[in-house]
Design a protein around this motif. Structure first.
Motif, PDB file in Angstrom:
ATOM      1  N   ARG A  62       0.831  -1.210   0.000  1.00 29.51           N
ATOM      2  CA  ARG A  62       0.000   0.000   0.000  1.00 29.51           C
ATOM      3  C   ARG A  62       0.868   1.263   0.000  1.00 29.51           C
ATOM      4  O   ARG A  62       0.614   2.209  -0.752  1.00 29.51           O
ATOM      5  CB  ARG A  62      -0.928   0.010   1.217  1.00 29.51           C
ATOM      6  CG  ARG A  62      -2.077  -0.967   1.148  1.00 29.51           C
ATOM      7  CD  ARG A  62      -2.913  -0.888   2.420  1.00 29.51           C
ATOM      8  NE  ARG A  62      -3.577   0.398   2.526  1.00 29.51           N
ATOM      9  CZ  ARG A  62      -4.828   0.637   2.158  1.00 29.51           C
ATOM     10  NH1 ARG A  62      -5.563  -0.340   1.650  1.00 29.51           N
ATOM     11  NH2 ARG A  62      -5.370   1.832   2.300  1.00 29.51           N
ATOM     12  N   SER A  84       1.303   1.211  -8.549  1.00 33.98           N
ATOM     13  CA  SER A  84       0.976  -0.133  -8.066  1.00 33.98           C
ATOM     14  C   SER A  84       2.223  -0.808  -7.527  1.00 33.98           C
ATOM     15  O   SER A  84       3.356  -0.495  -7.933  1.00 33.98           O
ATOM     16  CB  SER A  84       0.367  -0.971  -9.195  1.00 33.98           C
ATOM     17  OG  SER A  84      -0.092  -2.217  -8.713  1.00 33.98           O
ATOM     18  N   GLU A 133      -6.670   7.894  -3.881  1.00 35.57           N
ATOM     19  CA  GLU A 133      -7.288   6.677  -3.359  1.00 35.57           C
ATOM     20  C   GLU A 133      -6.298   5.521  -3.513  1.00 35.57           C
ATOM     21  O   GLU A 133      -5.537   5.457  -4.493  1.00 35.57           O
ATOM     22  CB  GLU A 133      -8.590   6.372  -4.108  1.00 35.57           C
ATOM     23  CG  GLU A 133      -9.423   5.291  -3.441  1.00 35.57           C
ATOM     24  CD  GLU A 133     -10.811   5.155  -4.057  1.00 35.57           C
ATOM     25  OE1 GLU A 133     -11.423   4.084  -3.893  1.00 35.57           O
ATOM     26  OE2 GLU A 133     -11.276   6.119  -4.694  1.00 35.57           O
ATOM     27  N   ASP A 135      -6.009   1.099  -2.683  1.00 33.85           N
ATOM     28  CA  ASP A 135      -6.718  -0.103  -2.256  1.00 33.85           C
ATOM     29  C   ASP A 135      -5.800  -1.305  -2.447  1.00 33.85           C
ATOM     30  O   ASP A 135      -4.804  -1.245  -3.182  1.00 33.85           O
ATOM     31  CB  ASP A 135      -8.001  -0.285  -3.062  1.00 33.85           C
ATOM     32  CG  ASP A 135      -9.012  -1.197  -2.359  1.00 33.85           C
ATOM     33  OD1 ASP A 135      -8.713  -1.680  -1.248  1.00 33.85           O
ATOM     34  OD2 ASP A 135     -10.099  -1.419  -2.930  1.00 33.85           O
ATOM     35  N   ALA A 137      -5.578  -5.559  -3.206  1.00 39.34           N
ATOM     36  CA  ALA A 137      -6.261  -6.716  -3.786  1.00 39.34           C
ATOM     37  C   ALA A 137      -5.426  -7.966  -3.511  1.00 39.34           C
ATOM     38  O   ALA A 137      -4.602  -8.374  -4.334  1.00 39.34           O
ATOM     39  CB  ALA A 137      -6.454  -6.523  -5.281  1.00 39.34           C
ATOM     40  N   ASP A 184     -10.258 -10.248  -7.846  1.00 37.60           N
ATOM     41  CA  ASP A 184      -9.809  -9.321  -8.894  1.00 37.60           C
ATOM     42  C   ASP A 184      -8.745 -10.057  -9.705  1.00 37.60           C
ATOM     43  O   ASP A 184      -7.562 -10.012  -9.399  1.00 37.60           O
ATOM     44  CB  ASP A 184      -9.235  -8.048  -8.255  1.00 37.60           C
ATOM     45  CG  ASP A 184      -9.314  -6.843  -9.186  1.00 37.60           C
ATOM     46  OD1 ASP A 184      -9.299  -7.038 -10.410  1.00 37.60           O
ATOM     47  OD2 ASP A 184      -9.377  -5.707  -8.682  1.00 37.60           O
ATOM     48  N   SER A 187      -5.025  -9.225 -10.538  1.00 40.00           N
ATOM     49  CA  SER A 187      -4.180  -8.761  -9.429  1.00 40.00           C
ATOM     50  C   SER A 187      -2.882  -9.547  -9.341  1.00 40.00           C
ATOM     51  O   SER A 187      -1.821  -8.986  -9.081  1.00 40.00           O
ATOM     52  CB  SER A 187      -4.956  -8.867  -8.109  1.00 40.00           C
ATOM     53  OG  SER A 187      -4.166  -8.462  -7.025  1.00 40.00           O
ATOM     54  N   ARG A 195     -10.380  -2.983  -9.478  1.00 34.57           N
ATOM     55  CA  ARG A 195     -10.171  -1.846  -8.581  1.00 34.57           C
ATOM     56  C   ARG A 195      -9.659  -0.619  -9.335  1.00 34.57           C
ATOM     57  O   ARG A 195     -10.040   0.515  -9.049  1.00 34.57           O
ATOM     58  CB  ARG A 195      -9.210  -2.236  -7.458  1.00 34.57           C
ATOM     59  CG  ARG A 195      -9.867  -3.120  -6.390  1.00 34.57           C
ATOM     60  CD  ARG A 195      -8.799  -3.757  -5.509  1.00 34.57           C
ATOM     61  NE  ARG A 195      -9.363  -4.468  -4.372  1.00 34.57           N
ATOM     62  CZ  ARG A 195      -9.914  -5.676  -4.433  1.00 34.57           C
ATOM     63  NH1 ARG A 195     -10.014  -6.293  -5.602  1.00 34.57           N
ATOM     64  NH2 ARG A 195     -10.379  -6.271  -3.343  1.00 34.57           N
ATOM     65  N   THR A 196      -8.784  -0.846 -10.300  1.00 32.71           N
ATOM     66  CA  THR A 196      -8.259   0.268 -11.089  1.00 32.71           C
ATOM     67  C   THR A 196      -9.382   0.987 -11.833  1.00 32.71           C
ATOM     68  O   THR A 196      -9.441   2.225 -11.850  1.00 32.71           O
ATOM     69  CB  THR A 196      -7.194  -0.227 -12.083  1.00 32.71           C
ATOM     70  OG1 THR A 196      -6.125  -0.854 -11.359  1.00 32.71           O
ATOM     71  CG2 THR A 196      -6.627   0.922 -12.904  1.00 32.71           C
ATOM     72  N   ARG A 198     -12.538   1.086 -11.022  1.00 28.91           N
ATOM     73  CA  ARG A 198     -13.365   1.809 -10.052  1.00 28.91           C
ATOM     74  C   ARG A 198     -12.721   3.131  -9.666  1.00 28.91           C
ATOM     75  O   ARG A 198     -13.382   4.168  -9.596  1.00 28.91           O
ATOM     76  CB  ARG A 198     -13.592   0.938  -8.815  1.00 28.91           C
ATOM     77  CG  ARG A 198     -14.368   1.655  -7.712  1.00 28.91           C
ATOM     78  CD  ARG A 198     -14.665   0.747  -6.538  1.00 28.91           C
ATOM     79  NE  ARG A 198     -13.475   0.165  -5.948  1.00 28.91           N
ATOM     80  CZ  ARG A 198     -12.647   0.817  -5.143  1.00 28.91           C
ATOM     81  NH1 ARG A 198     -12.838   2.100  -4.876  1.00 28.91           N
ATOM     82  NH2 ARG A 198     -11.595   0.210  -4.633  1.00 28.91           N
ATOM     83  N   MET A 199     -11.416   3.116  -9.406  1.00 26.57           N
ATOM     84  CA  MET A 199     -10.718   4.325  -9.013  1.00 26.57           C
ATOM     85  C   MET A 199     -10.659   5.336 -10.152  1.00 26.57           C
ATOM     86  O   MET A 199     -10.815   6.545  -9.931  1.00 26.57           O
ATOM     87  CB  MET A 199      -9.304   3.995  -8.550  1.00 26.57           C
ATOM     88  CG  MET A 199      -9.240   3.238  -7.245  1.00 26.57           C
ATOM     89  SD  MET A 199      -7.506   3.012  -6.752  1.00 26.57           S
ATOM     90  CE  MET A 199      -7.738   1.943  -5.340  1.00 26.57           C
TER      91      MET A 199
END
Length: 208
Positions: A62, A84, A133, A135, A137, A184, A187, A195-196, A198-199
């Motif tokens: 993270r 990432s 943001e 997140d 995964a 996901d 990932s 997730r990508t 969504r962001m």
């Protein structure tokens, strides 16, 4: 009376969107992001990836994903920047990219017959809009109880020395695995696209 002028053909031109930058030089992440069919640039983030003493593998992923996005976003404040990072986790111990054949052998010997969690984090940052943001995964991977000959043959064939955990699941490395659990699916390769997406939508990027 002349015929009316023909109507112009329908256009598929997208409305104005911010520039998208992938804060990575990974060919694997670039290939995955390319699946979204959005124009993007790749920029090296120049981030020290050394873990902090006692830092948990998930926390490393993270922190570094966000640090990579910020490093590039400072140079391109109007862009939407994606960062990432992936850290393999064997019973709480982080496993990085092996770099050499010998280290890859040692990693796979330690992982055989065990479940390894690959923590893949993604961050999206845009300085000028104030968007940020991040997140995580996680992917749980059960490795087969490999013998040394299997390990040697695999490494000599695919040479995955730039991959966390010494295996490419998108290639021959799938033969090392017994089971994969993830919500996901990309990932494990290095960029969680669900997730990508969504962001990116939250940051104002139109994907479809």
């Amino acid at each position: 009376m002349s015929d009316p002028s023909p109507l112009p053909p329908p256009t598929t031109t997208r409305p104005y969107q911010r520039q998208i930058i992938l804060g990575s030089t990974s060919i694997y992440r670039a290939e995955l992001l390319g699946r979204l069919r959005l124009p993007f640039l790749c920029e090296r983030p120049e981030v020290d990836e050394s873990p902090y003493p006692g830092e948990a593998p998930s926390a490393i992923a993270r922190r570094l994903a966000l640090a990579k996005a910020h490093a590039v976003a400072q140079r391109f404040p109007d862009a939407v920047v994606i960062g990432s990072d992936q850290v393999a986790d064997l019973a709480g111990m982080p496993l990085g990219k092996p770099g050499t054949h010998e280290r890859a052998v040692a990693q796979l010997q330690r992982m055989r017959g065990h479940t390894v969690v690959f923590h893949t984090a993604v961050a999206v940052v845009c300085v000028s809009s104030g968007f940020e943001e991040v997140d995580l995964a996680p992917v749980s991977v059960l490795f087969r109880d490999l013998d040394d000959a299997d390990i040697q043959h695999y490494l000599q064939t695919e040479q995955p020395y730039d991959c966390a955990g010494s295996a490419k699941s998108e290639g021959l490395g799938i033969a090392l695995l017994e089971r994969i659990d993830s919500d996901d699916p990309t990932s494990l390769v290095g960029l969680p696209l669900i997730r990508t997406c969504r962001m990116l939508r939250a940051a104002g990027v139109r994907i479809l």
